[in-house]
Design an enzyme around this catalytic site. Sequence first.
Site, PDB file in Angstrom:
ATOM      1  N   GLU A 128       0.828  -1.215   0.000  1.00 52.68           N
ATOM      2  CA  GLU A 128       0.000   0.000   0.000  1.00 52.68           C
ATOM      3  C   GLU A 128       0.862   1.264   0.000  1.00 52.68           C
ATOM      4  O   GLU A 128       0.508   2.269  -0.600  1.00 52.68           O
ATOM      5  CB  GLU A 128      -0.924   0.018   1.233  1.00 52.68           C
ATOM      6  CG  GLU A 128      -1.984  -1.052   1.244  1.00 52.68           C
ATOM      7  CD  GLU A 128      -2.988  -0.901   0.123  1.00 52.68           C
ATOM      8  OE1 GLU A 128      -2.594  -1.116  -1.041  1.00 52.68           O
ATOM      9  OE2 GLU A 128      -4.151  -0.563   0.394  1.00 52.68           O
ATOM     10  N   THR A 181      -5.551   8.489  -5.526  1.00 52.67           N
ATOM     11  CA  THR A 181      -5.600   8.439  -4.060  1.00 52.67           C
ATOM     12  C   THR A 181      -4.846   9.628  -3.465  1.00 52.67           C
ATOM     13  O   THR A 181      -5.322  10.268  -2.522  1.00 52.67           O
ATOM     14  CB  THR A 181      -4.964   7.125  -3.552  1.00 52.67           C
ATOM     15  OG1 THR A 181      -5.617   6.041  -4.199  1.00 52.67           O
ATOM     16  CG2 THR A 181      -5.106   6.960  -2.059  1.00 52.67           C
TER      17      THR A 181
HETATM   18  P1  ADP Z   1      -6.743   1.176  -5.290  1.00 56.43           P
HETATM   19  O1  ADP Z   1      -7.322   1.912  -4.104  1.00 56.43           O
HETATM   20  O2  ADP Z   1      -7.813   0.669  -6.197  1.00 56.43           O
HETATM   21  O3  ADP Z   1      -5.738   0.143  -4.903  1.00 56.43           O
HETATM   22  P2  ADP Z   1      -4.674   3.052  -5.737  1.00 56.43           P
HETATM   23  O4  ADP Z   1      -4.734   4.290  -6.564  1.00 56.43           O
HETATM   24  O5  ADP Z   1      -4.499   3.168  -4.267  1.00 56.43           O
HETATM   25  O6  ADP Z   1      -5.966   2.234  -6.125  1.00 56.43           O
HETATM   26  O7  ADP Z   1      -3.475   2.096  -6.244  1.00 56.43           O
HETATM   27  C1  ADP Z   1      -3.280   1.808  -7.544  1.00 56.43           C
HETATM   28  C2  ADP Z   1      -1.828   2.121  -7.890  1.00 56.43           C
HETATM   29  O8  ADP Z   1      -0.979   1.031  -7.498  1.00 56.43           O
HETATM   30  C3  ADP Z   1      -1.639   2.297  -9.385  1.00 56.43           C
HETATM   31  O9  ADP Z   1      -0.724   3.334  -9.583  1.00 56.43           O
HETATM   32  C4  ADP Z   1      -1.032   0.974  -9.825  1.00 56.43           C
HETATM   33  O10 ADP Z   1      -0.202   1.098 -10.971  1.00 56.43           O
HETATM   34  C5  ADP Z   1      -0.207   0.574  -8.603  1.00 56.43           C
HETATM   35  N1  ADP Z   1      -0.016  -0.889  -8.538  1.00 56.43           N
HETATM   36  C6  ADP Z   1       1.150  -1.546  -8.483  1.00 56.43           C
HETATM   37  N2  ADP Z   1       0.985  -2.868  -8.443  1.00 56.43           N
HETATM   38  C7  ADP Z   1      -0.349  -3.077  -8.452  1.00 56.43           C
HETATM   39  C8  ADP Z   1      -1.153  -4.246  -8.420  1.00 56.43           C
HETATM   40  N3  ADP Z   1      -0.644  -5.476  -8.383  1.00 56.43           N
HETATM   41  N4  ADP Z   1      -2.496  -4.092  -8.424  1.00 56.43           N
HETATM   42  C9  ADP Z   1      -3.033  -2.852  -8.475  1.00 56.43           C
HETATM   43  N5  ADP Z   1      -2.335  -1.708  -8.516  1.00 56.43           N
HETATM   44  C10 ADP Z   1      -0.985  -1.820  -8.508  1.00 56.43           C
END
Ligand code: ADP
Length: 306
Positions: A128, A181
Amino acid sequence: MKELKVFAPATVANLSCGFDVLGCCLDSVGDEMVVRKNDLNEIRITKVTGQELPMEADKNVAGVAVKALLKDLESDQGFDIEITKRIKPGSGIGSSAASSAGAVFAVNKLLGEPYSSNQLIPFAMQGELIASGNEHADNVAPALLGGFSLVRSYCPLEVLSLPVPSELRMVVLHPLIEIKTKDSRSIIKQNISLKSAINQWGNLGALISALYTDDYDLLGRSLEDEIVEPIRSILIPYFQELDELSVANGALGFGISGSGPSVYALCKGDENAEKVKQAIKKFYEKKGIDFDLHLSAINKQGVKIL
Ligand code: ADP
């Protein structure tokens, strides 16, 4: 065991008055992951289907979370990770958390379970951190533990599992617009009034009580967030109308999922949830914004072996 296939569930965090401390796990929305031991002493993201995501282990949250676990265990075992992404990144229903949680769950199983589910949370939180710049636990905890999770404290980390009233259902609308986010965090006020704090902790206490006593009416009354929602909802098209529509159709309450743009309506029973879902669908179809719409029970188990 050399290989494991798991269902990595979507989650709804920042649940109303439980901003940053309360989340719950969904049942019918999630990714699939295959995690396999390799003999290379290396963590590799070998396949991602469904979405464009980083293939470097240090940039993909699954790789980051697994590396954190292996470092703690002082293990140099290698793993290959395949992700079938069904949860769109940036949707607000824990896309990154699903990958972090699914990966550490599978690796832990393949290593003979050196850690409990609760002990896996800090490793998944490292994922995260790279996804959103913040080590929050209210997505990864329910993804790992199932049901509702309350983060009592971040330092030291203490996460509690709460009971799930059996008839609870979630309708989740994901308007296909992008809200980062980091952006939706930056608009939140850093100071609040005592009056707002009093209302918020009154509601959060009542919400927890409602989960323990199966009191759906109290649950509905306590789903109020007067601190974050009024500010963040501005970023979500037709938030107010969706809230009123859901409640008019019998939903217990309505709010923002994670940092948006997804929103959720919490409902009692399948029949009411289906009614709310149809009302939201009819309303949003006329607005010219593409969307995904889900109806899910609360997943009491968290990550599942397939
Ligand atoms: P969510 O709350 O849906 O997880 P976020 O914006 O917090 O969305 O996180 C998504 C970010 O994390 C994107 O920039 C994405 O490229 C990155 N990321 C890296 N690895 C992953 C993964 N395995 N799954 C989803 N997002 C990923």
